[in-house]
Design a protein around this motif. Sequence first.
Motif, PDB file in Angstrom:
ATOM      1  N   ASP A  51       1.013  -5.457   1.536  1.00 28.48           N
ATOM      2  CA  ASP A  51      -0.194  -5.531   0.708  1.00 28.48           C
ATOM      3  C   ASP A  51      -1.299  -4.575   1.164  1.00 28.48           C
ATOM      4  OD1 ASP A  51       0.944  -7.470  -0.870  1.00 28.48           O
ATOM      5  OD2 ASP A  51       0.147  -9.129   0.325  1.00 28.48           O
ATOM      6  N   THR A  73      -3.302  -0.966   2.232  1.00 29.92           N
ATOM      7  CA  THR A  73      -3.476   0.407   1.741  1.00 29.92           C
ATOM      8  C   THR A  73      -3.365   1.358   2.940  1.00 29.92           C
ATOM      9  OG1 THR A  73      -4.866  -0.257  -0.100  1.00 29.92           O
ATOM     10  CG2 THR A  73      -5.073   2.028   0.643  1.00 29.92           C
ATOM     11  N   TYR A  74      -2.428   2.310   2.824  1.00 32.55           N
ATOM     12  CA  TYR A  74      -2.152   3.252   3.903  1.00 32.55           C
ATOM     13  C   TYR A  74      -2.698   4.624   3.544  1.00 32.55           C
ATOM     14  CZ  TYR A  74       1.068  -0.385   5.407  1.00 32.55           C
ATOM     15  OH  TYR A  74       1.586  -1.588   5.808  1.00 32.55           O
ATOM     16  N   LYS A  93       1.472  -5.379  -3.051  1.00 31.90           N
ATOM     17  CA  LYS A  93       0.278  -4.788  -3.654  1.00 31.90           C
ATOM     18  C   LYS A  93      -0.146  -3.515  -2.929  1.00 31.90           C
ATOM     19  CE  LYS A  93      -1.429  -9.423  -4.678  1.00 31.90           C
ATOM     20  NZ  LYS A  93      -2.101 -10.467  -3.891  1.00 31.90           N
ATOM     21  N   GLY A  94       0.594  -3.122  -1.899  1.00 29.83           N
ATOM     22  CA  GLY A  94       0.201  -2.000  -1.060  1.00 29.83           C
ATOM     23  C   GLY A  94       0.268  -0.660  -1.777  1.00 29.83           C
ATOM     24  N   ARG A  95      -0.474   0.301  -1.208  1.00 29.75           N
ATOM     25  CA  ARG A  95      -0.500   1.659  -1.755  1.00 29.75           C
ATOM     26  C   ARG A  95      -0.478   2.663  -0.602  1.00 29.75           C
ATOM     27  NH1 ARG A  95      -5.802   2.638  -4.551  1.00 29.75           N
ATOM     28  NH2 ARG A  95      -6.559   1.414  -2.765  1.00 29.75           N
ATOM     29  N   LEU A 112      -2.085   6.488   0.165  1.00 33.37           N
ATOM     30  CA  LEU A 112      -2.961   7.567  -0.281  1.00 33.37           C
ATOM     31  C   LEU A 112      -2.738   8.766   0.633  1.00 33.37           C
ATOM     32  CD1 LEU A 112      -6.216   5.395  -0.667  1.00 33.37           C
ATOM     33  CD2 LEU A 112      -4.260   5.612  -2.241  1.00 33.37           C
ATOM     34  N   ASP A 117       0.501   7.292  -3.903  1.00 33.09           N
ATOM     35  CA  ASP A 117      -0.006   6.794  -5.188  1.00 33.09           C
ATOM     36  C   ASP A 117      -1.204   7.590  -5.681  1.00 33.09           C
ATOM     37  OD1 ASP A 117       1.670   4.237  -5.492  1.00 33.09           O
ATOM     38  OD2 ASP A 117       0.869   4.074  -3.458  1.00 33.09           O
ATOM     39  N   GLN A 128     -10.973   3.385   1.792  1.00 31.76           N
ATOM     40  CA  GLN A 128     -10.114   2.375   1.169  1.00 31.76           C
ATOM     41  C   GLN A 128      -8.971   1.898   2.066  1.00 31.76           C
ATOM     42  OE1 GLN A 128      -8.816   3.588  -2.932  1.00 31.76           O
ATOM     43  NE2 GLN A 128      -9.879   5.490  -2.414  1.00 31.76           N
ATOM     44  N   CYS A 129      -8.720   2.610   3.161  1.00 33.50           N
ATOM     45  CA  CYS A 129      -7.456   2.419   3.887  1.00 33.50           C
ATOM     46  C   CYS A 129      -7.548   1.369   4.998  1.00 33.50           C
ATOM     47  CB  CYS A 129      -6.989   3.741   4.485  1.00 33.50           C
ATOM     48  SG  CYS A 129      -6.597   4.969   3.232  1.00 33.50           S
ATOM     49  N   ASP A 130      -6.540   0.466   5.009  1.00 33.35           N
ATOM     50  CA  ASP A 130      -6.414  -0.519   6.090  1.00 33.35           C
ATOM     51  C   ASP A 130      -5.746   0.097   7.316  1.00 33.35           C
ATOM     52  OD1 ASP A 130      -7.322  -2.814   4.453  1.00 33.35           O
ATOM     53  OD2 ASP A 130      -5.501  -2.331   3.318  1.00 33.35           O
TER      54      ASP A 130
END
Lengths: 299, 299
Positions: free
Chosen positions: B6, B8-9, B36-38, B40, B59, B73-75
């Motif tokens: 889930d 965001t990378y 839900k992960g993405r 970038l 994505d 935005q990135c975790d």
Amino acid sequence: MSRLCDLTYGIVGLGLMGGSLAKAIRGNVLGAPAAKGRILGYDINVASLEQAASQHIVDAVYDTQAVDKMLAQCDVVYVCLYPHATVQFLKEHRAAFKSGAIISDISGVKALLFANLGDIVREDTDFIPGHPMAGSEREGFAYSSGDIFQNHNYILMPLEHTRPEKLALFRSLISAMGFTRIVETDAHVHDHKIAFTSQLCHVIASALVDSAEDTGVTAFGGGSFEDLTRIAMINAPLWAELFLANRDELLLHIDKFMHSLESLRGYIADGSSADIEAYLENVRTRRVAMNTIVSKAAQ
Amino acid sequence: MSRLCDLTYGIVGLGLMGGSLAKAIRGNVLGAPAAKGRILGYDINVASLEQAASQHIVDAVYDTQAVDKMLAQCDVVYVCLYPHATVQFLKEHRAAFKSGAIISDISGVKALLFANLGDIVREDTDFIPGHPMAGSEREGFAYSSGDIFQNHNYILMPLEHTRPEKLALFRSLISAMGFTRIVETDAHVHDHKIAFTSQLCHVIASALVDSAEDTGVTAFGGGSFEDLTRIAMINAPLWAELFLANRDELLLHIDKFMHSLESLRGYIADGSSADIEAYLENVRTRRVAMNTIVSKAAQ
């Protein structure tokens, strides 16, 4: 010309290499329809003989007392012993080979063999020295495989009087076993080149393992150290013999390598980024230009 | 704890390594049901961005003007640049990272990074320096692959204040990408060990190619030279930077290796069979004892 699949093959020494050659002949040559060929095996190690026979790699086995009876039947004999033992075997059993036979060896160094040619060759047979450029860091018949020759090089050193039809037949056997490039040269060129591509590499790999601080360092490995030192799982008596049998050529290549290493070391010590980059760019260009037909990991 | 699938990378630098990490995350992490992960992606090379987007590895893509919007935005952010560029990027974009983010790098040398930690770390993020021990002699996104990490080592250098739950999450990501051994250590030990397992090996491979008489010598190759020099198809600017960024450690290991090589050379020059055999037996024992989890060709 004789069909390869109808010949009788003799393997002297069923170790890693002799076993692999026997398996390649069994798998790639004798499987032809209506083939009449056979493989006969000799080794001083009874366990290897029993394995080869029970796995139907050889059709009959011979001990030291009976080996001359084996040689008398063989159209092609492969002597797969260490360098000194190869010369000794060829001298001692010179009279036993079948007239018209092709005889070859697998020694990694040829100077010794060629120095003794007068006591080895017979006019009615063809001795064709050769070097199958393949192997394994493992030893013995148990680790032999008929597949290790696929896409590898083979070096042949035909003698002045080698009969062309026998050379052609032997070359067709080599190709049938899976080798894709056969180089014909002489013993001097062979020993000079092999001192670089084979012996120097084993010296370097061994020195690299020797210089490791501890055996735990591979927890920090990413593949480079592993690739450079796989051949350091080395057969010590065999390679000690090979190093000394080709000492002068090997020392020449070690010194040349150390000179190259010292140049690069100097650039690093000087902190000269431009010199290091120029050195590495040249190395990259050279390595990419090398036509390596053995290149599993790079595929 | 957050689910990996889930998150965001963000991948900074979509070259061979950044591209491979992105592909491993895409293939092994984001394929979970209802994920839900993405991912970038940012690179200064527009072609790499376009390839990564068109192949649905990332994505969304960001250029230099927009990269701070990506970071916000990135975790998890992976900075996959050369060593000096990594430090520069982390300094310049320090304020842009999302609060709570995990940030890591892939630099092959850490001294430089640790000397600049004061300008890099933020209290509300976790910077966990790391080194995925895998690669390729090829360069660029086009040659990247999510499979190159399977069964490889990963070195982590957590900082004193790294939050345990963030470290655990990052370790689970590393395992999910295929790495099977994670070593935690500090920057000094890392640089010392890597100078041996990685940089020294590239120096040796390069010197070996440099010392070759001609590029035709591979017609006499049996696999040893090929295995020892595959990494000599080297990225010259990157490795020049790595050698100099770890100069003292590398020189130490080069000298130790040359000492080992000179010992073996001496035994060969002396014709001392017993000394060579003893040296090689010791090397064999050490190499066999090394726990190499990367060992394709030996399987």
